[in-house]
Design a protein around this motif. Sequence first.
Motif, PDB file in Angstrom:
ATOM      1  N   GLU A  87       0.823  -1.211   0.000  1.00 45.59           N
ATOM      2  CA  GLU A  87       0.000   0.000   0.000  1.00 45.59           C
ATOM      3  C   GLU A  87       0.858   1.263   0.000  1.00 45.59           C
ATOM      4  OE1 GLU A  87      -2.709   3.125   0.399  1.00 45.59           O
ATOM      5  OE2 GLU A  87      -2.864   1.159  -0.536  1.00 45.59           O
ATOM      6  N   SER A  88       1.962   1.238   0.754  1.00 46.44           N
ATOM      7  CA  SER A  88       2.821   2.425   0.786  1.00 46.44           C
ATOM      8  C   SER A  88       3.436   2.684  -0.589  1.00 46.44           C
ATOM      9  CB  SER A  88       3.902   2.290   1.856  1.00 46.44           C
ATOM     10  OG  SER A  88       4.852   1.318   1.492  1.00 46.44           O
ATOM     11  N   ARG A  89       3.818   1.629  -1.299  1.00 51.02           N
ATOM     12  CA  ARG A  89       4.385   1.811  -2.645  1.00 51.02           C
ATOM     13  C   ARG A  89       3.317   2.273  -3.626  1.00 51.02           C
ATOM     14  NH1 ARG A  89       7.303   0.779   0.805  1.00 51.02           N
ATOM     15  NH2 ARG A  89       9.405  -0.038   0.709  1.00 51.02           N
ATOM     16  N   VAL A  90       2.126   1.693  -3.535  1.00 58.47           N
ATOM     17  CA  VAL A  90       1.026   2.095  -4.415  1.00 58.47           C
ATOM     18  C   VAL A  90       0.683   3.560  -4.179  1.00 58.47           C
ATOM     19  CG1 VAL A  90      -1.458   1.784  -4.839  1.00 58.47           C
ATOM     20  CG2 VAL A  90       0.056  -0.212  -4.748  1.00 58.47           C
ATOM     21  N   SER A  91       0.622   3.986  -2.926  1.00 55.86           N
ATOM     22  CA  SER A  91       0.314   5.385  -2.609  1.00 55.86           C
ATOM     23  C   SER A  91       1.354   6.320  -3.208  1.00 55.86           C
ATOM     24  CB  SER A  91       0.245   5.589  -1.097  1.00 55.86           C
ATOM     25  OG  SER A  91      -0.836   4.890  -0.555  1.00 55.86           O
ATOM     26  N   SER A  92       2.628   5.948  -3.083  1.00 57.48           N
ATOM     27  CA  SER A  92       3.703   6.771  -3.653  1.00 57.48           C
ATOM     28  C   SER A  92       3.569   6.868  -5.165  1.00 57.48           C
ATOM     29  CB  SER A  92       5.070   6.177  -3.307  1.00 57.48           C
ATOM     30  OG  SER A  92       5.287   6.196  -1.929  1.00 57.48           O
ATOM     31  N   LEU A  93       3.271   5.746  -5.798  1.00 58.02           N
ATOM     32  CA  LEU A  93       3.110   5.747  -7.256  1.00 58.02           C
ATOM     33  C   LEU A  93       1.911   6.578  -7.681  1.00 58.02           C
ATOM     34  CD1 LEU A  93       3.919   2.000  -7.967  1.00 58.02           C
ATOM     35  CD2 LEU A  93       5.246   3.976  -8.757  1.00 58.02           C
ATOM     36  N   GLU A 140       0.689   9.147  -6.125  1.00 61.79           N
ATOM     37  CA  GLU A 140       1.051  10.564  -5.975  1.00 61.79           C
ATOM     38  C   GLU A 140       1.955  11.021  -7.114  1.00 61.79           C
ATOM     39  OE1 GLU A 140       2.782  11.331  -2.144  1.00 61.79           O
ATOM     40  OE2 GLU A 140       1.087  10.418  -1.091  1.00 61.79           O
ATOM     41  N   ALA A 141       2.882  10.173  -7.504  1.00 59.76           N
ATOM     42  CA  ALA A 141       3.847  10.553  -8.532  1.00 59.76           C
ATOM     43  C   ALA A 141       3.274  10.519  -9.946  1.00 59.76           C
ATOM     44  CB  ALA A 141       5.066   9.630  -8.461  1.00 59.76           C
ATOM     45  N   HIS A 142       2.378   9.565 -10.230  1.00 59.31           N
ATOM     46  CA  HIS A 142       1.916   9.370 -11.599  1.00 59.31           C
ATOM     47  C   HIS A 142       0.440   9.635 -11.818  1.00 59.31           C
ATOM     48  CE1 HIS A 142       5.794   7.691 -12.623  1.00 59.31           C
ATOM     49  NE2 HIS A 142       5.725   6.934 -11.544  1.00 59.31           N
ATOM     50  N   GLY A 143      -0.290   9.956 -10.773  1.00 61.93           N
ATOM     51  CA  GLY A 143      -1.713  10.227 -10.925  1.00 61.93           C
ATOM     52  C   GLY A 143      -2.498   8.966 -11.240  1.00 61.93           C
ATOM     53  N   ALA A 144      -3.493   9.122 -12.099  1.00 60.30           N
ATOM     54  CA  ALA A 144      -4.380   8.008 -12.422  1.00 60.30           C
ATOM     55  C   ALA A 144      -3.666   7.018 -13.333  1.00 60.30           C
ATOM     56  CB  ALA A 144      -5.643   8.520 -13.096  1.00 60.30           C
ATOM     57  N   MET A 167       3.601  -2.182 -11.012  1.00 54.00           N
ATOM     58  CA  MET A 167       4.700  -1.264 -10.720  1.00 54.00           C
ATOM     59  C   MET A 167       5.105  -1.350  -9.245  1.00 54.00           C
ATOM     60  SD  MET A 167       3.324   1.947 -13.043  1.00 54.00           S
ATOM     61  CE  MET A 167       4.335   3.167 -12.261  1.00 54.00           C
ATOM     62  N   ALA A 168       4.121  -1.408  -8.352  1.00 57.18           N
ATOM     63  CA  ALA A 168       4.408  -1.499  -6.922  1.00 57.18           C
ATOM     64  C   ALA A 168       5.107  -2.812  -6.596  1.00 57.18           C
ATOM     65  CB  ALA A 168       3.116  -1.369  -6.114  1.00 57.18           C
TER      66      ALA A 168
END
Length: 109
Positions: A33-39, A41-45, A54-55
């Motif tokens: 979840e932490s990696r998904v959240s970061s992605l 934020e960085a890449h949007g939808a 990716m996560a």
Amino acid sequence: MAEVTLSIGGRAYKLACRDGEEEDLRAAGGLLESRVSSLMEAHGAVAEPRLLLMAALLVSGELLERKATEARLSPFPAPQQLPNLAQYEALAARAEALAQRLEEAASAS
């Protein structure tokens, strides 16, 4: 069989696991979840399958990096660097010959 519900990327996933493994599964889910959240934020939808891929690749890369670091820092050789059985047998034969010579030298004195 236990069930755990994980929230990853804003979606809930109900997963089964063995009894007693719930906390491990929650911890793994929290890391993902932490990696998904970061992605997000960085890449949007991003499409969910791509986002999860990716996560997972990020987490896998971190694991591989950690294993490589541990291998470099380990005082023990990797299994493929250990001598094979023939090398151990040759070493044992040399040790036995040396022990025999030492015994002979001690008894001659």
